[in-house]
Scaffold this motif. Structure first.
Motif, PDB file in Angstrom:
ATOM      1  N   VAL A 140      36.424  46.151  51.702  1.00 24.76           N
ATOM      2  CA  VAL A 140      37.481  46.859  52.440  1.00 24.76           C
ATOM      3  C   VAL A 140      38.834  46.214  52.170  1.00 24.76           C
ATOM      4  O   VAL A 140      39.850  46.905  51.924  1.00 24.76           O
ATOM      5  CB  VAL A 140      37.156  46.865  53.940  1.00 24.76           C
ATOM      6  CG1 VAL A 140      38.338  47.409  54.733  1.00 24.76           C
ATOM      7  CG2 VAL A 140      35.913  47.689  54.214  1.00 24.76           C
ATOM      8  N   VAL A 141      38.887  44.885  52.179  1.00 24.93           N
ATOM      9  CA  VAL A 141      40.147  44.177  51.921  1.00 24.93           C
ATOM     10  C   VAL A 141      40.648  44.475  50.508  1.00 24.93           C
ATOM     11  O   VAL A 141      41.847  44.758  50.286  1.00 24.93           O
ATOM     12  CB  VAL A 141      39.967  42.667  52.133  1.00 24.93           C
ATOM     13  CG1 VAL A 141      41.214  41.907  51.696  1.00 24.93           C
ATOM     14  CG2 VAL A 141      39.646  42.370  53.590  1.00 24.93           C
ATOM     15  N   ILE A 142      39.742  44.412  49.555  1.00 25.55           N
ATOM     16  CA  ILE A 142      40.133  44.667  48.164  1.00 25.55           C
ATOM     17  C   ILE A 142      40.611  46.107  47.989  1.00 25.55           C
ATOM     18  O   ILE A 142      41.578  46.380  47.255  1.00 25.55           O
ATOM     19  CB  ILE A 142      38.946  44.360  47.225  1.00 25.55           C
ATOM     20  CG1 ILE A 142      38.637  42.853  47.264  1.00 25.55           C
ATOM     21  CG2 ILE A 142      39.245  44.811  45.809  1.00 25.55           C
ATOM     22  CD1 ILE A 142      37.370  42.482  46.521  1.00 25.55           C
ATOM     23  N   LEU A 143      39.937  47.054  48.673  1.00 22.37           N
ATOM     24  CA  LEU A 143      40.344  48.455  48.571  1.00 22.37           C
ATOM     25  C   LEU A 143      41.746  48.657  49.140  1.00 22.37           C
ATOM     26  O   LEU A 143      42.573  49.385  48.551  1.00 22.37           O
ATOM     27  CB  LEU A 143      39.335  49.329  49.307  1.00 22.37           C
ATOM     28  CG  LEU A 143      39.600  50.837  49.293  1.00 22.37           C
ATOM     29  CD1 LEU A 143      39.577  51.372  47.866  1.00 22.37           C
ATOM     30  CD2 LEU A 143      38.594  51.581  50.151  1.00 22.37           C
ATOM     31  N   VAL A 144      42.050  48.012  50.255  1.00 22.69           N
ATOM     32  CA  VAL A 144      43.388  48.140  50.852  1.00 22.69           C
ATOM     33  C   VAL A 144      44.441  47.565  49.913  1.00 22.69           C
ATOM     34  O   VAL A 144      45.526  48.159  49.704  1.00 22.69           O
ATOM     35  CB  VAL A 144      43.420  47.437  52.225  1.00 22.69           C
ATOM     36  CG1 VAL A 144      44.850  47.368  52.751  1.00 22.69           C
ATOM     37  CG2 VAL A 144      42.529  48.175  53.206  1.00 22.69           C
ATOM     38  N   LEU A 145      44.176  46.413  49.320  1.00 21.60           N
ATOM     39  CA  LEU A 145      45.137  45.807  48.384  1.00 21.60           C
ATOM     40  C   LEU A 145      45.352  46.691  47.158  1.00 21.60           C
ATOM     41  O   LEU A 145      46.475  46.790  46.644  1.00 21.60           O
ATOM     42  CB  LEU A 145      44.648  44.429  47.949  1.00 21.60           C
ATOM     43  CG  LEU A 145      44.664  43.328  49.028  1.00 21.60           C
ATOM     44  CD1 LEU A 145      44.066  42.041  48.465  1.00 21.60           C
ATOM     45  CD2 LEU A 145      46.086  43.083  49.531  1.00 21.60           C
ATOM     46  N   SER A 146      44.299  47.316  46.682  1.00 19.96           N
ATOM     47  CA  SER A 146      44.426  48.155  45.489  1.00 19.96           C
ATOM     48  C   SER A 146      45.207  49.440  45.765  1.00 19.96           C
ATOM     49  O   SER A 146      45.739  50.053  44.829  1.00 19.96           O
ATOM     50  CB  SER A 146      43.045  48.499  44.948  1.00 19.96           C
ATOM     51  OG  SER A 146      42.339  49.287  45.891  1.00 19.96           O
ATOM     52  N   MET A 147      45.307  49.857  47.035  1.00 18.17           N
ATOM     53  CA  MET A 147      46.029  51.072  47.370  1.00 18.17           C
ATOM     54  C   MET A 147      47.528  50.826  47.570  1.00 18.17           C
ATOM     55  O   MET A 147      48.308  51.779  47.622  1.00 18.17           O
ATOM     56  CB  MET A 147      45.440  51.689  48.661  1.00 18.17           C
ATOM     57  CG  MET A 147      44.014  52.212  48.477  1.00 18.17           C
ATOM     58  SD  MET A 147      43.312  52.809  50.027  1.00 18.17           S
ATOM     59  CE  MET A 147      44.389  54.199  50.355  1.00 18.17           C
ATOM     60  N   VAL A 148      47.911  49.567  47.700  1.00 21.95           N
ATOM     61  CA  VAL A 148      49.336  49.246  47.849  1.00 21.95           C
ATOM     62  C   VAL A 148      50.013  49.422  46.488  1.00 21.95           C
ATOM     63  O   VAL A 148      49.517  48.926  45.467  1.00 21.95           O
ATOM     64  CB  VAL A 148      49.527  47.810  48.362  1.00 21.95           C
ATOM     65  CG1 VAL A 148      51.012  47.469  48.456  1.00 21.95           C
ATOM     66  CG2 VAL A 148      48.846  47.643  49.724  1.00 21.95           C
ATOM     67  N   ARG A 149      51.158  50.137  46.477  1.00 26.92           N
ATOM     68  CA  ARG A 149      51.835  50.430  45.209  1.00 26.92           C
ATOM     69  C   ARG A 149      52.713  49.255  44.759  1.00 26.92           C
ATOM     70  O   ARG A 149      53.911  49.385  44.562  1.00 26.92           O
ATOM     71  CB  ARG A 149      52.676  51.688  45.360  1.00 26.92           C
ATOM     72  CG  ARG A 149      51.843  52.941  45.647  1.00 26.92           C
ATOM     73  CD  ARG A 149      52.693  54.182  45.698  1.00 26.92           C
ATOM     74  NE  ARG A 149      51.886  55.375  45.899  1.00 26.92           N
ATOM     75  CZ  ARG A 149      51.280  56.034  44.932  1.00 26.92           C
ATOM     76  NH1 ARG A 149      51.404  55.623  43.670  1.00 26.92           N
ATOM     77  NH2 ARG A 149      50.571  57.112  45.203  1.00 26.92           N
ATOM     78  N   VAL A 150      52.031  48.125  44.655  1.00 26.66           N
ATOM     79  CA  VAL A 150      52.693  46.926  44.131  1.00 26.66           C
ATOM     80  C   VAL A 150      51.814  46.402  42.999  1.00 26.66           C
ATOM     81  O   VAL A 150      50.654  46.040  43.243  1.00 26.66           O
ATOM     82  CB  VAL A 150      52.879  45.860  45.223  1.00 26.66           C
ATOM     83  CG1 VAL A 150      53.517  44.597  44.627  1.00 26.66           C
ATOM     84  CG2 VAL A 150      53.741  46.412  46.358  1.00 26.66           C
TER      85      VAL A 150
END
Length: 208
Positions: free
Chosen positions: A126-136
Motif C-alpha cells: 500500500v505504501v509503495i502504491l501511494v508513492l508510485s501515484m505521486v507525480r514526482v
C-alpha cells in the motif's frame, strides 16, 4: 277302500321340520381362525418378518423435498459454525482437512513462532502504491526500488524458510506424509498474523 287325501300344509311342515333337523345335526366344517388383537380387523396375524419389514418401511419413508432441504441447511449451518469455532480455538476435530494432522499443526506453529517479511507485504505494498501515484519522478523511482527490495527480501526469507522447514519435517516426521506441507507454511507467511486461520497457538520466539 278309498285313501284319505293328505293335507298340503302337513306335507310342507314336515319337510321344513326335517330340513331344520338335518341342518342342526350336520357337522360344522369351518373353524374360526384366531386373530391377533394387534392385527388389523378382518386380517390374519402377520408374520414376524412381515411386521419388521413394515416397520422398516415406515421408518425409511422419504421426507418431502422441502423437509430434506431444510435439514441439509441446518446441518450445513451447524458444520460451518463448528468449523468457525475450531479455526479460532485450534480444535482439530472440526478443522478443514487441509489443516488437520500433526504435520500441519507443526508447520503452523513453526511459521507463527517467527517473523517473516511476507506477512508485511500488504501494508508495504500500500505504501509503495501511494508513492508510485505521486507525480514526482524521484518518489516514483524510490517506490520502484522499494518494490524490488521488498520482493527480494520476501524471496530470500521464503527460501530460508523452505530449507529449514523441510529439514525439520524430515527429522520430526520421518514416516508421516508431508506432501504440500512446506507450501502450506509458505502460504501462511503471506497472511498477517492476526488474520491467520487457524489462529496462532504459539507466541513469537516460542519453540514449536
Amino acid at each position: 277302500m278309498r285313501p284319505h287325501p293328505v293335507p298340503l300344509g302337513f306335507v310342507f311342515r314336515s319337510r321344513a321340520k326335517t330340513d331344520k333337523t338335518a341342518a342342526e345335526q350336520a357337522p360344522v366344517t369351518t373353524t374360526k381362525q384366531a386373530r391377533d388383537p394387534q392385527a388389523p380387523k378382518g386380517r390374519a396375524t402377520p408374520k414376524r418378518s412381515e411386521a419388521q419389514s413394515q416397520r422398516r418401511s415406515v421408518a425409511n419413508t422419504p421426507m418431502t423435498r422441502k423437509d430434506a432441504a431444510k435439514r441439509n441447511r441446518d446441518e450445513r449451518r451447524a458444520a460451518l459454525e463448528r468449523q468457525r469455532q475450531a479455526l479460532a480455538s485450534g480444535d482439530e476435530r472440526y478443522l478443514p482437512v487441509r489443516d488437520k494432522g500433526p504435520v500441519r499443526r507443526f508447520v503452523r506453529n513453526y511459521v507463527d513462532s517467527r517473523f517473516h517479511i511476507a506477512e508485511f507485504f500488504l501494508p508495504m505494498a500500500v505504501v509503495i502504491l501511494v508513492l508510485s501515484m505521486v507525480r514526482v519522478p524521484q518518489l516514483q523511482n524510490i517506490a520502484l526500488l522499494l518494490w524490488l527490495f521488498v520482493i527480494a527480501l520476501i524471496l530470500l526469507d521464503s527460501s530460508l524458510l523452505f530449507i529449514r522447514l523441510k529439514k525439520e519435517l524430515r527429522t520430526r516426521f520421518p514416516d508421516e506424509p508431508k506432501r504440500g506441507a512446506v507450501a502450506y507454511g509458505l502460504m501462511r507467511t503471506l497472511q498477517m498474523r492476526r488474520l491467520r486461520l487457524p489462529k496462532p497457538q504459539v507466541k513469537r520466539g516460542e519453540r514449536p
